[in-house]
Design an enzyme around this catalytic site. Structure first.
Site, PDB file in Angstrom:
ATOM      1  CE  LYS A  11      -3.994  -2.268   2.349  1.00  0.00           C
ATOM      2  NZ  LYS A  11      -4.867  -2.157   3.266  1.00  0.00           N
ATOM      3  CE1 TYR A  51      -9.316  -2.843   0.015  1.00  0.00           C
ATOM      4  CE2 TYR A  51      -8.740  -1.066  -1.074  1.00  0.00           C
ATOM      5  CZ  TYR A  51      -8.218  -2.343  -0.445  1.00  0.00           C
ATOM      6  OH  TYR A  51      -7.089  -2.317   0.019  1.00  0.00           O
ATOM      7  NE  ARG A  87      -7.405 -12.528   5.792  1.00  0.00           N
ATOM      8  CZ  ARG A  87      -7.510 -11.265   5.357  1.00  0.00           C
ATOM      9  NH1 ARG A  87      -7.293 -10.625   4.263  1.00  0.00           N
ATOM     10  NH2 ARG A  87      -7.785 -10.232   6.178  1.00  0.00           N
ATOM     11  CB  THR A  93      -7.200  -5.508  10.023  1.00  0.00           C
ATOM     12  OG1 THR A  93      -7.653  -6.968   9.340  1.00  0.00           O
ATOM     13  CG2 THR A  93      -7.563  -4.358   9.153  1.00  0.00           C
ATOM     14  CG  ASN A 114      -3.538  -2.371   6.819  1.00  0.00           C
ATOM     15  OD1 ASN A 114      -3.333  -2.137   5.770  1.00  0.00           O
ATOM     16  ND2 ASN A 114      -4.632  -2.999   7.350  1.00  0.00           N
ATOM     17  CG  HIS A 117      -5.634  -6.326  -0.434  1.00  0.00           C
ATOM     18  ND1 HIS A 117      -6.668  -6.251   0.383  1.00  0.00           N
ATOM     19  CD2 HIS A 117      -5.591  -7.208  -1.419  1.00  0.00           C
ATOM     20  CE1 HIS A 117      -7.421  -7.074  -0.364  1.00  0.00           C
ATOM     21  NE2 HIS A 117      -6.727  -7.753  -1.523  1.00  0.00           N
ATOM     22  CD  GLU A 128      -8.928  -9.054  -3.791  1.00  0.00           C
ATOM     23  OE1 GLU A 128      -9.684  -8.712  -2.945  1.00  0.00           O
ATOM     24  OE2 GLU A 128      -7.582  -9.471  -3.349  1.00  0.00           O
TER      25      GLU A 128
END
Ligand code: ADP
Ligand code: MG
Length: 140
Positions: A11, A51, A87, A93, A114, A117, A128
């Protein structure tokens, strides 16, 4: 052994902080194969579409503005159970709640900024991945 794919985004906060190289190293050390990798700047309509599932959430507009605030790096990662495994590697998160040795603990600043993604299911990973990459861009 079942190799799967997931979509990762580094990000804008992490790119601005020059964590790009460190994150790529971390991913390779965790055993991911990077099947595709590119830097781009999302437009507002693109970020809104990506999103879309969060449209009704209170943080949606801020999230879109954040995601268009700078360059991002999008990657297709391959590993066994890639979605679930990534993950774990990202962590919670909220970086404050993320475990040690996770990307968000190491490189995230707060619940919005954060660092990374990662897709949340195999179905969403496929969607995605096709959002950002065509077949020719993917190593197979
Ligand atoms: P994750 O990225 O861990 O899958 P979500 O899908 O719930 O988390 O949220 C998408 C993104 O929206 C998060 O990564 C984060 O950048 C942002 N976000 C989530 N919750 C909040 C919140 N409470 N306040 C601000 N931003 C948030
Ligand atoms: Mg999510």
């Amino acid at each position: 052994m079942s190799l799967k794919k997931t979509l990762s985004i580094i990000k804008p906060d992490a790119i601005k902080s020059k964590y790009h190289g460190k994150i790529v190293d971390f991913l390779e050390n965790k055993g991911f194969k990077i099947l595709a990798h590119k830097k781009l700047k999302l437009s507002k309509p693109q970020a809104e579409a990506f999103y879309e599932i969060h449209k009704e959430r209170p943080f949606y507009n801020d999230l879109v503005d954040f995601m268009i605030s700078g360059e991002v790096v999008v990657q297709v990662l391959e590993a066994e159970n890639a979605v679930l495994y990534y993950r774990e590697v990202m962590g919670d998160t909220n970086p404050e709640k993320a475990g040690n040795d996770t990307l968000r603990k190491l490189y995230g600043r707060n619940i919005q900024c954060n660092a990374v993604h990662g897709s949340d299911s195999d179905d969403n990973a496929s969607k995605e991945i096709s959002f950002f990459f065509n077949k020719l861009e993917l190593i197979n």
